[in-house]
Design a protein around this motif. Structure first.
Motif, PDB file in Angstrom:
ATOM      1  N   VAL A 182      89.925 -51.801  78.673  1.00  0.00           N
ATOM      2  CA  VAL A 182      88.578 -51.357  78.337  1.00  0.00           C
ATOM      3  C   VAL A 182      88.646 -49.876  77.987  1.00  0.00           C
ATOM      4  O   VAL A 182      89.226 -49.090  78.743  1.00  0.00           O
ATOM      5  N   SER A 183      88.085 -49.500  76.836  1.00  0.00           N
ATOM      6  CA  SER A 183      88.117 -48.100  76.397  1.00  0.00           C
ATOM      7  C   SER A 183      89.536 -47.545  76.433  1.00  0.00           C
ATOM      8  O   SER A 183      89.771 -46.412  76.841  1.00  0.00           O
ATOM      9  N   LEU A 213      92.675 -52.117  83.031  1.00  0.00           N
ATOM     10  CA  LEU A 213      91.965 -52.311  84.296  1.00  0.00           C
ATOM     11  C   LEU A 213      92.518 -53.486  85.097  1.00  0.00           C
ATOM     12  O   LEU A 213      92.323 -53.548  86.310  1.00  0.00           O
ATOM     13  N   TYR A 267      90.856 -42.141  84.107  1.00  0.00           N
ATOM     14  CA  TYR A 267      90.208 -43.152  84.933  1.00  0.00           C
ATOM     15  C   TYR A 267      89.041 -42.615  85.756  1.00  0.00           C
ATOM     16  O   TYR A 267      88.310 -43.386  86.361  1.00  0.00           O
ATOM     17  N   LEU A 291      85.343 -55.563  87.356  1.00  0.00           N
ATOM     18  CA  LEU A 291      85.811 -54.904  86.135  1.00  0.00           C
ATOM     19  C   LEU A 291      84.660 -54.201  85.419  1.00  0.00           C
ATOM     20  O   LEU A 291      84.838 -53.119  84.850  1.00  0.00           O
ATOM     21  N   PHE A 292      83.486 -54.804  85.446  1.00  0.00           N
ATOM     22  CA  PHE A 292      82.330 -54.169  84.813  1.00  0.00           C
ATOM     23  C   PHE A 292      81.979 -52.868  85.529  1.00  0.00           C
ATOM     24  O   PHE A 292      81.689 -51.849  84.892  1.00  0.00           O
ATOM     25  N   LYS A 306      84.483 -50.318  84.568  1.00  0.00           N
ATOM     26  CA  LYS A 306      84.284 -49.878  83.187  1.00  0.00           C
ATOM     27  C   LYS A 306      83.287 -48.724  83.102  1.00  0.00           C
ATOM     28  O   LYS A 306      83.525 -47.731  82.406  1.00  0.00           O
ATOM     29  N   LEU A 313      84.687 -45.204  83.997  1.00  0.00           N
ATOM     30  CA  LEU A 313      85.788 -44.596  83.253  1.00  0.00           C
ATOM     31  C   LEU A 313      85.322 -43.322  82.567  1.00  0.00           C
ATOM     32  O   LEU A 313      84.144 -43.160  82.241  1.00  0.00           O
TER      33      LEU A 313
END
Length: 345
Positions: free
Chosen positions: A4-5, A9, A38, A96-97, A100, A103
């Motif tokens: 992600v980005s 992750l 991160y 994970l969301f 995200k 980050l």
């Protein structure tokens, strides 16, 4: 793998039969998590799977820290095991969301194994080993840039030697190096560079001081070997960690020469102007120092009102009367504490 980005992750390893082998492969992929990338995310999610066995892990921020087992070992041969896998996958993606949104916002960073086209066939690719730079039709490139492969090889060698000396003192390098010497292949020029960094943040005069020191030290390393960088600008500076900067792009380097540059060179090297060159159109060591002055002057708009000491330092750089060695010596004490103009040694 979930990215992600451009930040990984989640890591996973699947093996046919050996869960221990999957775990070992997972370990081999680990690197320290950069807080600059991160931000508040201090771990990665991971799993190891083999046959019907499945295990979740947390991977801590430092690669040397042992993985943390997350939940029981799941047996997917059983109905309960399959149910638990489905349930924990849903929880994992919820986590994970959350990761995200925490980050750092770095839209210009390179994603792993994605090739960045720089134009004219030139490309950059982030790999596990380093940043792979390729330039096709390299002979035409050398002619256009008024340099030689020997000069570029010499620059990387000087950088690698300086980096080794810096690390022996517990310091970070200030000039990009190479994992292997540059190579000229059928497809063109190729080099894998290190260390890897990211676009720098400039928020204060302390940041400017660190950029100035890295730029002047990089110039000093090259000038000692009879080389000039010729493209010292903000786009060619990366940040390794807070106030640790590295000058990159040694493909612009050339030997200091008494030969005048062609009239169209300012169009080839955008940072080069008539003011950068001397009256005979030579690009000298003083030209590099002038470029650093222009670089710092442009960055001052990102900080508060620059101090008088910083303004004096920029004026001296732009006057082309300041050597890289003298600038490094001066910056070693910080311009805030000096209170006087830089004196040539």
């Amino acid at each position: 793998m979930v990215i992600v980005s451009s930040c990984t992750l989640l890591l996973g390893e699947d093996k046919h039969a050996n869960l221990a082998a999957a775990f070992q492969d997972l370990q081999s992929k680990r690197v320290d998590l950069s807080s600059r990338h991160y931000k508040d995310v201090t771990f990665l999610l991971a799993y190891a799977a083999a046959e019907t066995s499945f295990q979740w892990f947390f991977l801590p921020q430092l690669a040397e820290q042992a993985p943390i087992t997350l939940g029981p070992l799941l047996d997917m041969a059983t109905e309960l095991g399959r149910y638990e896998l489905l349930r924990t996958c849903i929880q994992a993606y919820r986590l994970l969301f959350v990761m995200k949104v925490n980050l750092a916002d770095l839209p210009t960073r390179l994603a792993p194994y994605v090739i960045l086209d720089r134009g004219d066939g030139r490309s950059l690719e982030w790999t596990k080993e380093g940043i792979c730079k390729k330039i096709p039709d390299f002979q035409s490139y050398l002619k256009q840039q008024c340099t030689t492969l020997e000069a570029i090889e010499k620059a990387y060698q000087a950088s690698n030697e300086a980096a080794q000396a810096a690390r022996s003192k517990g310091q970070q390098p200030c000039l990009i190096g190479s994992i292997h010497p540059p190579r000229l292949l059928k497809q063109g020029y190729k080099v894998i560079t290190s260390p890897q960094g990211f676009p720098p943040m400039v928020l204060s005069e302390e940041d400017l001081h660190a950029i100035a020191l890295a730029s002047c030290e990089a110039a000093r390393i090259l000038h000692t070997k009879g080389l000039v960088h010729r493209d010292l600008r903000f786009a060619n500076i990366i940040e390794l960690a807070r106030r640790q900067y590295v000058v990159i792009d040694l493909e612009s380097v050339a030997e200091v020469s008494s030969a005048a540059l062609p009239g169209n060179f300012e169009q080839v090297l955008k940072t080069c102007t008539q003011s950068t060159l001397d009256p005979q159109r030579h690009y000298t060591e003083a030209s590099d120092m002038y470029s650093i002055g222009i670089l710092l002057e442009g960055l001052c708009s990102n900080t508060t009102q620059p101090s008088e000491a910083l303004q004096r330092f920029i004026i001296q750089l732009k006057s082309k009367k300041l050597s890289a060695a003298a600038a490094v010596q001066y910056l070693g004490t910080s311009w805030e504490n000096s209170g006087q103009d830089v004196m040539q040694p």
